[in-house]
Design a protein around this motif. Sequence first.
Motif, PDB file in Angstrom:
ATOM      1  N   ARG A 104      10.546  -4.969  10.828  1.00 14.79           N
ATOM      2  CA  ARG A 104      10.565  -3.936  11.874  1.00 14.79           C
ATOM      3  C   ARG A 104      10.490  -4.576  13.254  1.00 14.79           C
ATOM      4  NH1 ARG A 104       6.523   0.861  10.222  1.00 14.79           N
ATOM      5  NH2 ARG A 104       7.702   1.883  11.882  1.00 14.79           N
ATOM      6  N   ASN A 105      10.898  -3.827  14.258  1.00 12.47           N
ATOM      7  CA  ASN A 105      10.835  -4.290  15.641  1.00 12.47           C
ATOM      8  C   ASN A 105       9.548  -3.784  16.295  1.00 12.47           C
ATOM      9  OD1 ASN A 105      13.304  -5.706  15.742  1.00 12.47           O
ATOM     10  ND2 ASN A 105      14.442  -3.803  16.068  1.00 12.47           N
ATOM     11  N   ALA A 113      12.766 -13.062  24.723  1.00  8.17           N
ATOM     12  CA  ALA A 113      13.187 -12.236  23.594  1.00  8.17           C
ATOM     13  C   ALA A 113      14.475 -12.791  23.007  1.00  8.17           C
ATOM     14  CB  ALA A 113      13.402 -10.790  24.032  1.00  8.17           C
ATOM     15  N   MET A 121      19.599  -3.658  24.756  1.00  7.98           N
ATOM     16  CA  MET A 121      18.217  -4.068  24.533  1.00  7.98           C
ATOM     17  C   MET A 121      17.324  -3.297  25.498  1.00  7.98           C
ATOM     18  SD  MET A 121      16.077  -7.468  25.384  1.00  7.98           S
ATOM     19  CE  MET A 121      15.478  -6.578  26.814  1.00  7.98           C
ATOM     20  N   PRO A 198      11.229  -6.445  23.077  1.00  5.19           N
ATOM     21  CA  PRO A 198      11.262  -6.246  21.622  1.00  5.19           C
ATOM     22  C   PRO A 198      11.303  -7.568  20.863  1.00  5.19           C
ATOM     23  CG  PRO A 198      13.444  -5.915  22.541  1.00  5.19           C
ATOM     24  CD  PRO A 198      12.526  -6.130  23.716  1.00  5.19           C
ATOM     25  N   ALA A 199      10.765  -7.541  19.664  1.00  7.17           N
ATOM     26  CA  ALA A 199      10.805  -8.710  18.780  1.00  7.17           C
ATOM     27  C   ALA A 199      10.787  -8.218  17.345  1.00  7.17           C
ATOM     28  CB  ALA A 199       9.624  -9.631  19.049  1.00  7.17           C
ATOM     29  N   SER A 200      11.376  -9.018  16.451  1.00 11.57           N
ATOM     30  CA  SER A 200      11.431  -8.659  15.039  1.00 11.57           C
ATOM     31  C   SER A 200      10.311  -9.363  14.277  1.00 11.57           C
ATOM     32  CB  SER A 200      12.789  -9.062  14.450  1.00 11.57           C
ATOM     33  OG  SER A 200      12.839  -8.789  13.061  1.00 11.57           O
ATOM     34  N   THR A 202       8.942 -11.197  11.311  1.00  8.16           N
ATOM     35  CA  THR A 202       9.482 -11.976  10.191  1.00  8.16           C
ATOM     36  C   THR A 202       8.490 -12.108   9.043  1.00  8.16           C
ATOM     37  OG1 THR A 202       8.767 -14.047  11.233  1.00  8.16           O
ATOM     38  CG2 THR A 202      10.998 -13.277  11.724  1.00  8.16           C
ATOM     39  N   LEU A 217       6.568 -13.362  14.910  1.00  3.37           N
ATOM     40  CA  LEU A 217       7.737 -12.741  15.519  1.00  3.37           C
ATOM     41  C   LEU A 217       8.858 -13.755  15.726  1.00  3.37           C
ATOM     42  CD1 LEU A 217       5.865 -10.635  18.245  1.00  3.37           C
ATOM     43  CD2 LEU A 217       6.389 -10.016  15.873  1.00  3.37           C
TER      44      LEU A 217
END
Length: 233
Positions: A104-105, A113, A121, A198-200, A202, A217
């Motif tokens: 998820r973000n 980023a 974005m 934002p970041a995903s 992991t 992230l």
Amino acid sequence: MTTTNSTADVGSAYLTSLQQQQSKNNSNTGAAGSALGKDAFLQLLVTQMKNQNPLDPQENGEFVAQLAQFSSLEGIQTLNSSVTSIAAAFQSSQALQASSLVGRNVMVQTDKAMVDTSKDMKGSVNLTASSTATSVGVYDKDGKLVRTLELGSQAGGKVDFTWDGKGDDGTALAAGTYTFKATASIDGTATAMTTNLPASVTSVTMGSNGAEMTLNLAGLGSVPLSKIQSIGI
């Protein structure tokens, strides 16, 4: 006439016997200390009652005090058991929460980023006060300014912005890591502001010994869960 042993004598002898047995058990199991367990305590209390001298019975106050000690011991052990159960339930809940965050973000306070420039974005600027001129500079991995987002006059608080992944000349830029530097004109002075980007997620690292859970992230590394501003899809 021969009388039976006094309560104190019998109780003392039995207590010594129980403590010796407890010490032996602790030595065999590797446990520390020689504190009596609740079963041994109850056995001692019953033995004292059975062996009272009928001519000199145990004082009511002493008997009540021993009952209070037993009640306290029982309450502490029950409390310890309850706390252990709550801690286990919390860890299970934390693990479930962690598994749902992977992929998820999230929005986190940072200036970098990893951007997929094929789509917009969204980020935000944290304004500490009203600004007459607010802007966000976008820099590539080499530190070159590739885009300036003019946000104009803004009131203090969180100010949202969107970058379409293009440079100032309108050309699409390559996906990768970009740095965002926000500036606000406050009382006529250009002032640097922080940004939320934002970041995903992991992976997630579970906290041990009461430590806080951290999110790993993409492109940013580990960030404590408490530092996350919001969680998206």
